[in-house]
Motif scaffolding. Structure first.
Motif: not given
Length: 269
Positions: A34-35, A88, A31, A115
């Motif tokens: 996840c940027v 992302l 997590k 995000v």
């Protein structure tokens, strides 16, 4: 899922809890990776590093040919998304599913999040309601007579939120294999479901969508997407049932912090 239901000893559950805590740490690392601007492969690498450092083994990598350590599903992708070059973006709804094996015993868990800042209030509501449905199912398991009691609790929260469980995708038993009997549906089904009994370990995993409950599988033969393109969320925990209560194997506190408001106190095996 047909087959014999595997009942575990409390000692075996304790080994599963070791695998579960590794999964918890791997998900946290994934997590954090996840940027906005990062490829989904970065999250996969982060989880793989945690599992390797712990001396555990990924139960996803190579499973029926699956090519990664985690499943990463974005926006309309419901489950089984393959990490790769996808970058992302702010507002993406991301679900990460991860598992690990310790001494032959499996752990399996999933989280969903947004995000950066959410694009819509509906996205925030989706992620939060799906998580609530997970904990409602876990709390129901503490006093459930049958698996259907868990399914009804999950579906009740989904209904209240105006969301829909994806048809045909369910939770499962877990132990010496990642997927075992019994099925744990996220919706009410006809017929008598298996009785809940000490020794069961179950992966409860609501997969909810804003739109239709219908889905399709992409050409990669893994990624499941909502048929109407609506966004989805996926939460999961592995939970043990023993003579004195339940314990969330994939939460370091056994689920205590989330179950307390629901009137359930988990008991370590």
């Amino acid at each position: 899922m047909a087959g014999r239901i595997e009942l575990k000893t409390r000692e075996q559950m304790r080994v599963m809890a070791q695998a579960g805590v590794i999964v918890e740490r791997a998900l946290a690392a994934a997590k954090a990776a996840c940027v906005a601007g990062a490829p989904t492969s970065a999250a996969d690498a982060a989880a793989a590093a945690v599992i390797a450092e712990a001396g555990a083994t990924s139960n996803f990598l190579g499973y029926h040919g699956f090519p990664a350590t985690v499943c990463i599903s974005v926006n309309e992708e419901v489950v089984h998304g393959i990490p790769g070059d996808r970058v992302l973006a702010p507002g993406d709804v991301v679900s990460i599913d991860c598992g690990a094996i310790v001494d032959g015993w499996h752990g399996d868990s999933a989280v969903s999040f947004i995000v950066g800042e959410p694009l819509t209030a509906a996205d925030t509501a989706l992620v939060k309601a799906t998580e609530r449905s997970l904990w409602a199912g876990i709390a129901a398991l503490a006093s459930a007579s049958r698996i259907s009691d868990v399914s009804a609790a999950v579906e009740r929260v989904a209904d209240e939120a105006g969301l829909h469980p994806i048809d045909g995708y369910v939770g499962h038993g877990i132990g010496t294999a990642m997927h075992m009997a019994p099925d744990v549906p996220n919706y009410r089904t006809r017929g008598r479901s298996p009785r809940v009994q000490p020794g069961m370990c179950l992966a409860i995993e609501p997969m909810l969508v804003i739109g239709t409950d219908e889905s399709a599988v992409l050409n990669d033969e893994w990624t499941v997407v909502s048929l109407d393109g609506s966004r989805a969320a996926h939460w999961e925990h592995s939970v043990a049932v023993h003579e004195d209560g339940i314990w969330v194997l994939t939460a370091s506190d056994g689920g205590a912090s989330r179950l307390a408001p629901l009137g359930v106190t988990p008991v370590a095996p």
